[in-house]
Design an enzyme around this catalytic site. Structure first.
Site, PDB file in Angstrom:
ATOM      1  N   GLY A  73       0.769  -1.230   0.000  1.00  0.00           N
ATOM      2  CA  GLY A  73       0.000   0.000   0.000  1.00  0.00           C
ATOM      3  C   GLY A  73       0.799   1.279   0.000  1.00  0.00           C
ATOM      4  N   THR A  74       2.127   1.175  -0.091  1.00  0.00           N
ATOM      5  CA  THR A  74       2.937   2.389  -0.074  1.00  0.00           C
ATOM      6  C   THR A  74       3.056   3.012  -1.457  1.00  0.00           C
ATOM      7  OG1 THR A  74       4.812   0.883  -0.047  1.00  0.00           O
ATOM      8  CG2 THR A  74       4.341   2.072   1.981  1.00  0.00           C
ATOM      9  N   LYS A 131       3.938   1.225  -4.606  1.00  0.00           N
ATOM     10  CA  LYS A 131       4.911   0.658  -5.537  1.00  0.00           C
ATOM     11  C   LYS A 131       4.312   0.509  -6.929  1.00  0.00           C
ATOM     12  CE  LYS A 131       5.344  -2.926  -2.890  1.00  0.00           C
ATOM     13  NZ  LYS A 131       4.448  -2.436  -1.819  1.00  0.00           N
ATOM     14  N   THR A 132       3.157  -0.121  -6.983  1.00  0.00           N
ATOM     15  CA  THR A 132       2.519  -0.320  -8.279  1.00  0.00           C
ATOM     16  C   THR A 132       2.156   1.026  -8.904  1.00  0.00           C
ATOM     17  OG1 THR A 132       1.620  -2.388  -7.443  1.00  0.00           O
ATOM     18  CG2 THR A 132       0.663  -1.543  -9.457  1.00  0.00           C
ATOM     19  N   GLU A 191     -12.702  -0.789  30.039  1.00  0.00           N
ATOM     20  CA  GLU A 191     -12.151   0.256  29.172  1.00  0.00           C
ATOM     21  C   GLU A 191     -11.567   1.404  29.984  1.00  0.00           C
ATOM     22  OE1 GLU A 191     -11.611  -0.412  26.183  1.00  0.00           O
ATOM     23  OE2 GLU A 191     -12.900  -2.174  26.104  1.00  0.00           O
ATOM     24  N   HIS A 219      -7.993   0.525  30.832  1.00  0.00           N
ATOM     25  CA  HIS A 219      -7.075   0.818  29.721  1.00  0.00           C
ATOM     26  C   HIS A 219      -6.830   2.323  29.622  1.00  0.00           C
ATOM     27  CE1 HIS A 219      -6.967  -3.145  28.017  1.00  0.00           C
ATOM     28  NE2 HIS A 219      -8.235  -3.167  27.630  1.00  0.00           N
TER      29      HIS A 219
HETATM   30  P1  ADP Z   1       1.560  -1.282  -3.441  1.00  0.00           P
HETATM   31  O1  ADP Z   1       1.753  -1.705  -4.841  1.00  0.00           O
HETATM   32  O2  ADP Z   1       2.777  -0.680  -2.815  1.00  0.00           O
HETATM   33  O3  ADP Z   1       0.968  -2.326  -2.554  1.00  0.00           O
HETATM   34  P2  ADP Z   1      -0.321   0.456  -4.662  1.00  0.00           P
HETATM   35  O4  ADP Z   1       0.569   1.204  -5.568  1.00  0.00           O
HETATM   36  O5  ADP Z   1      -1.121  -0.629  -5.240  1.00  0.00           O
HETATM   37  O6  ADP Z   1       0.494  -0.096  -3.420  1.00  0.00           O
HETATM   38  O7  ADP Z   1      -1.268   1.503  -3.927  1.00  0.00           O
HETATM   39  C1  ADP Z   1      -2.665   1.328  -3.874  1.00  0.00           C
HETATM   40  C2  ADP Z   1      -3.370   2.643  -3.996  1.00  0.00           C
HETATM   41  O8  ADP Z   1      -3.076   3.497  -2.878  1.00  0.00           O
HETATM   42  C3  ADP Z   1      -2.940   3.456  -5.194  1.00  0.00           C
HETATM   43  O9  ADP Z   1      -3.679   3.100  -6.319  1.00  0.00           O
HETATM   44  C4  ADP Z   1      -3.205   4.871  -4.762  1.00  0.00           C
HETATM   45  O10 ADP Z   1      -4.560   5.202  -4.946  1.00  0.00           O
HETATM   46  C5  ADP Z   1      -2.938   4.835  -3.295  1.00  0.00           C
HETATM   47  N1  ADP Z   1      -1.561   5.259  -2.996  1.00  0.00           N
HETATM   48  C6  ADP Z   1      -0.583   4.505  -2.471  1.00  0.00           C
HETATM   49  N2  ADP Z   1       0.542   5.228  -2.297  1.00  0.00           N
HETATM   50  C7  ADP Z   1       0.282   6.465  -2.737  1.00  0.00           C
HETATM   51  C8  ADP Z   1       1.058   7.667  -2.836  1.00  0.00           C
HETATM   52  N3  ADP Z   1       2.337   7.711  -2.431  1.00  0.00           N
HETATM   53  N4  ADP Z   1       0.472   8.762  -3.349  1.00  0.00           N
HETATM   54  C9  ADP Z   1      -0.818   8.721  -3.737  1.00  0.00           C
HETATM   55  N5  ADP Z   1      -1.592   7.621  -3.681  1.00  0.00           N
HETATM   56  C10 ADP Z   1      -1.069   6.498  -3.177  1.00  0.00           C
HETATM   57 ZN    ZN Z   2      -9.285  -4.760  26.736  1.00  0.00          ZN
HETATM   58 MG    MG Z   3       1.288  -3.482  -5.684  1.00  0.00          MG
END
Ligand code: ADP
Ligand code: ZN
Ligand code: MG
Length: 628
Positions: free
Chosen positions: A223-224, A226-227, A443, A446
């Site tokens: 989710g960072t 890469k794709t 709670e 905590h």
């Molecule tokens: P990964 O391939 O690293 O798992 P993705 O590239 O598939 O992550 O990211 C999924 C979605 O999250 C993207 O299509 C985009 O909408 C959002 N996203 C992730 N990173 C960014 C970023 N740096 N800037 C803007 N959108 C992002």
């Molecule tokens: Zn608890």
């Molecule tokens: Mg990916």
């Protein structure tokens, strides 16, 4: 740039595919033989007794026979009813002549004008039917195999296209992703900008003797982006871009992965300069010989070997750059990381505060925002979230706003969406008064420990509304982005997590099963403190546990293979930490019993307390949060 029409791949080239094809063919024929031998005779020839045969011969009803040793096969002139227990009329028959029979059979046959052994008597079936019966099963299997192959390769053209790559060329109609769509990961972006520049004007680089990197590996948690980043490169580079997910190399049908790789690189070289992007590289790039899996290992290795061969095969100036992405650089085969292969590595880290703000800005470009929305505030309340989480948050907030008939998305929509994502959706169940009281104290335990301990993550919300698995929640999140965790902080986390159970013990004197998740968390933190982070004096600064799962930022090697005695020591050290923390939790709560009661009462009255309310109840100032 237009690509030349794809070359027709010589059928003999995908060796693996062909060998497999031959095996299937052989197997099909064997099955065929079995079926034919099982059914053909039984269906065709009806066994009749020799006396019955003699009777029919006497009745002049035998048309033809073929004799082989003592076996006689033949056909009747007129089909006979009720023969050999058959319900339908019998036309062709078989019988065994007794070895001691000394009748003049052939003489009798000829006398009756029977056609003897001119040819095997026809069963009265037509030629196409014979072929179908005898070869049908084999043909079915072969065609079935070919059909699967074509589906697997998505290609048209039958056998010739087995093993063809179906990498995607950038679709000109799709919305192009550009570097402007990528935010918050500036270092990674910077490196790729340079590579795109090389592809656009290679002459400038070559003039000063610079060499293009051959392989670029993007690595970072899911989710960072890469794709996304790779797609942005495709959108910017202005060169052909071939994108394929490594898993596609080996899905569906085994034996075509390697030839697909070869084909992919052939296409890319033909239109160089170009970029090949292999997503989720770990699907084929896992260390060879590691892991257990049946069947797939061989396939994966062949595919991986082919990637390595291709990458070695072209010279640096041929203009094909291989881009790959993975969440699991730790499991990659070392051969992939050798010089001349993926020698440029780009790490994508979870974004910091400013980065999150920038990413939210990108995703809210098309979302109408109310005036009270401050992106920095949202960024401040989402530490640890990555780009994909933030994109999801923006979407959830927009959905929330639409459901509430807002014309613009408000801050409340964002906070409620965040809550829903982080804490889970509220559950509509009725708790008994007893359960509510218990949950309120749990709670409060905590929350109180979270608020009283110096350096703990601020308490953002306390609630006794059931969500997901939990009857209540206490939500804490760090005031700033945390990069390293101190021992004091980790102990504080354990003390806080034990607070729910400790409060129940103090107030009710007994225990319930409601603390299960808390205890899992406690054990996991304590284990890592002892086994990975060297926070136990008895174990010392060695890594004795493998990382539980891939955990970016805490990469350890394989660790020490712990002996039995070390393992026992680890267990007792974990126990010591947890016991100590439990004692601390109980002490603090006992000495602040008045605050515990007050917090629980407020929770019972209001169900949910937000940050300001909670700190007001215990008479403490709200801790400052970076970015607000
Ligand atoms: P990964 O391939 O690293 O798992 P993705 O590239 O598939 O992550 O990211 C999924 C979605 O999250 C993207 O299509 C985009 O909408 C959002 N996203 C992730 N990173 C960014 C970023 N740096 N800037 C803007 N959108 C992002
Ligand atoms: Zn608890
Ligand atoms: Mg990916």
């Amino acid at each position: 740039m237009a690509a030349p029409p794809p070359k027709q791949e010589g059928a003999g080239r995908s060796v693996v595919g062909w060998r497999r094809f031959l095996w299937v063919l052989l197997a099909a024929l064997a099955v065929n033989l079995l079926i034919v031998s099982l059914f053909s005779d039984r269906d065709g020839w009806v066994d009749v007794s020799y006396s019955e045969f003699v009777q029919q011969l006497a009745d002049d009803n035998i048309a033809s026979v073929s004799i082989e040793e003592q076996t006689i096969k033949g056909s009747f002139r007129v089909a006979v009813d009720g023969l050999a227990g058959r319900s339908n009329p019998v036309r062709v028959f078989r019988t065994e002549r007794p070895a001691f029979a000394d009748d003049d059979l052939v003489g009798d046959l000829l006398k009756k004008g029977v056609l003897v052994d001119a040819k095997a008597p026809s069963k009265g079936t037509s030629w196409p039917l014979v072929i179908l019966v005898n070869f049908g099963p084999a043909l079915l299997i072969v065609f079935g195999y070919l059909w699967l192959m074509r589906r697997a390769t998505g290609a048209i053209g039958g056998i010739a296209s087995m093993g063809k790559s179906r990498a995607l060329r950038g679709d000109p109609h799709a919305k192009r992703v550009t570097f402007a769509d990528v935010a918050g990961i500036d270092e990674a972006k910077g490196e790729l900008v340079e590579i795109v520049d090389f592809l656009r004007s290679p002459a400038r680089y070559l003039a000063v003797g610079a060499r293009a990197p051959r392989g670029v590996l993007l690595m970072g948690p899911p989710g960072t982006g890469k794709t996304l980043l790779a797609r942005a490169v495709a959108g910017e580079a202005d060169v052909p871009f071939f994108s394929v997910s490594a898993a596609e190399f080996i899905e569906m049908i085994v034996g075509v992965g390697a030839s697909r790789v070869r084909d992919l690189f052939d296409q890319a070289k033909a239109v160089a300069p170009s970029i090949v992007f292999i997503d989720e590289l770990d699907a084929i790039g896992r260390a060879r010989g590691a892991g257990v899996s049946f069947g797939g290992v061989d396939e994966r290795e062949q595919t991986l070997n082919q990637v390595l061969t291709e990458m070695d095969g072209f010279s640096a100036n041929e203009g094909v750059i291989v881009l790959a992405a993975t969440n699991r650089p730790d499991v990659l085969d070392p051969a992939l990381l050798r010089p001349g292969r993926f020698d440029r590595r780009i790490v994508l880290n979870p974004p910091d505060l400013a980065g999150r703000s920038a990413i939210i800005a990108v995703h809210t470009k098309t979302v109408p925002l109310a005036d009270d929305v401050h992106l920095d505030d949202i960024a401040a309340s989402t530490p640890g979230m990555v780009g994909a989480d933030l994109a999801n948050l923006v979407n959830e907030a927009a959905l929330m706003a639409a459901r509430r008939q807002h014309a613009r998305v408000t801050t409340a929509d964002f906070t409620d969406a965040l809550e829903r994502i982080v804490l889970g959706a509220e559950r509509k169940i009725m708790l008994t008064e007893d359960d509510r009281r218990r949950t309120a104290y749990h709670e409060s335990g905590h929350a109180l420990l979270g608020m009283l301990q110096e350096g703990a993550d601020p308490v953002r919300k306390v609630s006794i509304i059931p969500r997901g698995r939990a009857l209540g929640v206490t939500f804490q999140s760090p005031a700033t982005d945390r990069y390293g965790l101190s021992e004091a902080y980790l102990r504080g986390r354990i003390i806080g997590a034990l607070g729910g159970r400790a409060a129940e013990e103090i107030v009710f004197g007994d225990l319930t099963s409601g603390a299960e998740v808390d205890l899992e968390q406690v054990t996991s933190i304590a284990r890592q403190m002892v086994g990975r982070w060297g926070m136990s004096h008895a174990i010392g600064p060695v890594s004795v546990l493998p990382e539980p799962e891939f955990d970016f930022g805490f990469m350890t090697g394989d660790g020490l293979a712990p002996s039995e005695s070390t393992r026992q020591l680890v267990d007792s050290e974990i126990r010591a930490i947890v016991d100590d923390c439990h004692q601390r939790a109980t002490e603090i709560l006992r000495s602040h019993r008045d605050l515990l009661d007050r917090l629980a009462d407020q929770l019972l009255a209001h169900e949910t307390l937000d940050e300001a309310d909670a700190y007001a109840v215990v008479g403490l100032p709200v801790p400052p949060t970076m970015g607000r």
